[in-house]
Design a protein around this motif. Structure first.
Motif, short mmCIF file in Angstrom:
data_model
loop_
_atom_site.label_atom_id
_atom_site.label_comp_id
_atom_site.label_asym_id
_atom_site.label_seq_id
_atom_site.Cartn_x
_atom_site.Cartn_y
_atom_site.Cartn_z
N ALA B 64 0.82 -1.22 0.00
CA ALA B 64 0.00 0.00 0.00
C ALA B 64 0.85 1.27 0.00
O ALA B 64 0.37 2.34 -0.33
CB ALA B 64 -0.92 0.00 1.22
N ASP B 65 2.12 1.12 0.36
CA ASP B 65 3.01 2.28 0.46
C ASP B 65 3.68 2.50 -0.90
O ASP B 65 4.41 1.63 -1.38
CB ASP B 65 4.06 1.96 1.55
N PRO B 66 3.44 3.65 -1.52
CA PRO B 66 3.97 3.85 -2.88
C PRO B 66 5.49 3.75 -2.96
O PRO B 66 6.02 3.36 -3.99
CB PRO B 66 3.49 5.25 -3.27
N VAL B 67 6.18 4.08 -1.87
CA VAL B 67 7.65 3.99 -1.90
C VAL B 67 8.11 2.57 -1.60
O VAL B 67 8.83 1.95 -2.38
CB VAL B 67 8.29 4.99 -0.91
N ARG B 68 7.64 2.02 -0.46
CA ARG B 68 8.12 0.69 -0.07
C ARG B 68 7.70 -0.40 -1.07
O ARG B 68 8.39 -1.39 -1.24
CB ARG B 68 7.63 0.33 1.33
N SER B 69 6.55 -0.21 -1.71
CA SER B 69 6.07 -1.24 -2.63
C SER B 69 6.96 -1.38 -3.86
O SER B 69 6.94 -2.40 -4.53
CB SER B 69 4.64 -0.93 -3.08
N ARG B 70 7.76 -0.34 -4.14
CA ARG B 70 8.64 -0.44 -5.31
C ARG B 70 9.67 -1.54 -5.14
O ARG B 70 10.16 -2.08 -6.12
CB ARG B 70 9.39 0.88 -5.50
N VAL B 71 10.04 -1.84 -3.88
CA VAL B 71 11.13 -2.80 -3.66
C VAL B 71 10.75 -4.20 -4.15
O VAL B 71 11.40 -4.73 -5.05
CB VAL B 71 11.59 -2.79 -2.19
N PRO B 72 9.67 -4.83 -3.61
CA PRO B 72 9.37 -6.17 -4.12
C PRO B 72 9.05 -6.17 -5.62
O PRO B 72 9.44 -7.10 -6.32
CB PRO B 72 8.14 -6.60 -3.30
N VAL B 73 8.37 -5.13 -6.09
CA VAL B 73 8.00 -5.09 -7.50
C VAL B 73 9.25 -4.99 -8.39
O VAL B 73 9.38 -5.73 -9.38
CB VAL B 73 7.01 -3.93 -7.77
N ALA B 74 10.19 -4.12 -8.02
CA ALA B 74 11.42 -3.98 -8.82
C ALA B 74 12.25 -5.25 -8.78
O ALA B 74 12.81 -5.68 -9.78
CB ALA B 74 12.25 -2.80 -8.32
N LEU B 75 12.28 -5.87 -7.59
CA LEU B 75 13.04 -7.12 -7.43
C LEU B 75 12.53 -8.20 -8.33
O LEU B 75 13.29 -8.91 -8.99
CB LEU B 75 12.81 -7.67 -6.02
N ILE B 76 11.21 -8.36 -8.30
CA ILE B 76 10.61 -9.47 -9.03
C ILE B 76 10.73 -9.20 -10.53
O ILE B 76 11.04 -10.09 -11.31
CB ILE B 76 9.17 -9.71 -8.54
N ALA B 77 10.56 -7.95 -10.92
CA ALA B 77 10.73 -7.59 -12.34
C ALA B 77 12.16 -7.87 -12.78
O ALA B 77 12.39 -8.48 -13.84
CB ALA B 77 10.37 -6.13 -12.56
N ALA B 78 13.14 -7.46 -11.97
CA ALA B 78 14.54 -7.69 -12.33
C ALA B 78 14.85 -9.18 -12.37
O ALA B 78 15.55 -9.68 -13.26
CB ALA B 78 15.47 -7.00 -11.34
N ALA B 79 14.28 -9.91 -11.39
CA ALA B 79 14.56 -11.34 -11.29
C ALA B 79 13.98 -12.13 -12.46
O ALA B 79 14.49 -13.18 -12.82
CB ALA B 79 14.00 -11.87 -9.97
N LEU B 80 12.90 -11.61 -13.04
CA LEU B 80 12.30 -12.30 -14.19
C LEU B 80 13.21 -12.22 -15.41
O LEU B 80 13.03 -12.94 -16.37
CB LEU B 80 10.93 -11.71 -14.51
N GLN B 81 14.16 -11.28 -15.36
CA GLN B 81 14.96 -11.05 -16.54
C GLN B 81 16.45 -11.36 -16.40
O GLN B 81 17.15 -11.43 -17.40
CB GLN B 81 14.77 -9.59 -16.98
N ALA B 82 16.93 -11.51 -15.18
CA ALA B 82 18.38 -11.67 -15.03
C ALA B 82 18.69 -12.63 -13.89
O ALA B 82 18.08 -12.56 -12.82
CB ALA B 82 19.03 -10.31 -14.76
N SER B 83 19.67 -13.51 -14.12
CA SER B 83 19.86 -14.63 -13.22
C SER B 83 20.48 -14.24 -11.87
O SER B 83 20.13 -14.82 -10.85
CB SER B 83 20.69 -15.72 -13.89
N ARG B 84 21.41 -13.26 -11.86
CA ARG B 84 22.01 -12.88 -10.57
C ARG B 84 20.95 -12.29 -9.65
O ARG B 84 20.91 -12.60 -8.45
CB ARG B 84 23.14 -11.85 -10.77
N ALA B 85 20.11 -11.44 -10.20
CA ALA B 85 19.03 -10.86 -9.39
C ALA B 85 18.06 -11.94 -8.94
O ALA B 85 17.56 -11.91 -7.81
CB ALA B 85 18.29 -9.78 -10.19
N ARG B 86 17.81 -12.91 -9.82
CA ARG B 86 16.87 -13.99 -9.46
C ARG B 86 17.43 -14.79 -8.29
O ARG B 86 16.71 -15.07 -7.33
CB ARG B 86 16.64 -14.90 -10.67
N GLU B 87 18.69 -15.14 -8.35
CA GLU B 87 19.29 -15.91 -7.24
C GLU B 87 19.26 -15.12 -5.94
O GLU B 87 18.96 -15.67 -4.88
CB GLU B 87 20.73 -16.31 -7.59
N ALA B 88 19.55 -13.84 -6.04
CA ALA B 88 19.55 -13.00 -4.83
C ALA B 88 18.13 -12.88 -4.27
O ALA B 88 17.92 -12.94 -3.06
CB ALA B 88 20.12 -11.62 -5.16
#
Lengths: 165, 165
Positions: B64-88
């Protein structure tokens, strides 16, 4: 996913793709909206437990297939970044939930589930643990995970926890 | 998320970012691995129902927090596209699940849950419907959704459906 890749796969020049759709975002939205019309039919095994396990197994089998699994993954990745794709993805899943909700409606009709159960919430609850493993925690899904997700959703529905809020 | 954006926000030249991390993928993986060390502590309300509702509410409040919500969303988006981010990302959620599993362990100790319950599966099951709404179906989450997710997970755990497979 880029306009160049799409054009390459389709064997056309990228200007053809740009002229028709402009951006990958719009292309994805258009493809999804077309795909919604394909008649997906919910499993009908004769019992709500069988139907939910079949539904969950369909999700697992899609993720297990290296080709078919690209579709939800690409959709969700695109939707996280662009609004047209996001809206199209949301419409896609709304249509799919509405189609799958027949499982819960039939179960209420057969007396397997209480009246007032949120029929779409039962569908979400069945699919959610599988998507969570694939997209969030990056853990494997298999037929056992499908059965567990289906049974957990059913137990919650029977206990009245998934009743319309 | 690009190296240019990161450099811009940090007020440094992009070559500084490139020199240290090379790509956004590696930068994200590094940031996540550092973040894992921050001591997140699972809620401890005195009952498993209270703990699970608090955990689910924490997820909802983050989204619900516009700032904090960016973290999981950015992570998952990055992880869908790159393996180092996915492993992390996978290591991040594995650590979080292990930390939250104390909720289920305490509940077994208090006799609130049967022995043999899969303690991490209870955590996944609590969070999954919320992530599903945000990432997959694009539907809103609120405190009522958090309570429903927590109660559904608890009912399934009590019924023995989340037992270790």
């Amino acid at each position: 996913m880029t306009v160049e890749n799409v054009a390459d796969r389709a064997g056309v020049h990228k200007t053809t793709v740009y002229r028709r759709w402009g951006t990958v975002d719009v292309l994805i939205a258009d493809a999804l909206d077309q795909g919604r019309d394909v008649d997906w039919v919910a499993p009908d095994t004769g019992s709500v437990e069988g139907d939910l396990i079949a539904l969950a197994t369909e999700v697992v089998d899609t993720f297990a297939d290296p080709v078919r699994s690209r579709v939800p993954v690409a959709l969700i990745a695109a939707a996280l970044q662009a609004s047209r794709a996001r809206e199209a993805k949301n419409r896609y899943y709304a249509a799919r939930h509405a189609a799958a909700a027949v499982i819960a409606k039939r179960a209420v009709g057969r007396g397997e589930l209480p009246e007032g159960v949120d029929v779409e919430e039962l569908v979400r609850q069945t699919c959610a643990p599988l998507f969570y493993r694939v997209l969030v925690s990056g853990e494997p899904v298999d037929r056992a995970a499908a059965e567990r997700a289906a049974r957990a959703a059913l137990v919650a529905a029977r206990a009245g926890v998934l009743g319309a809020g």
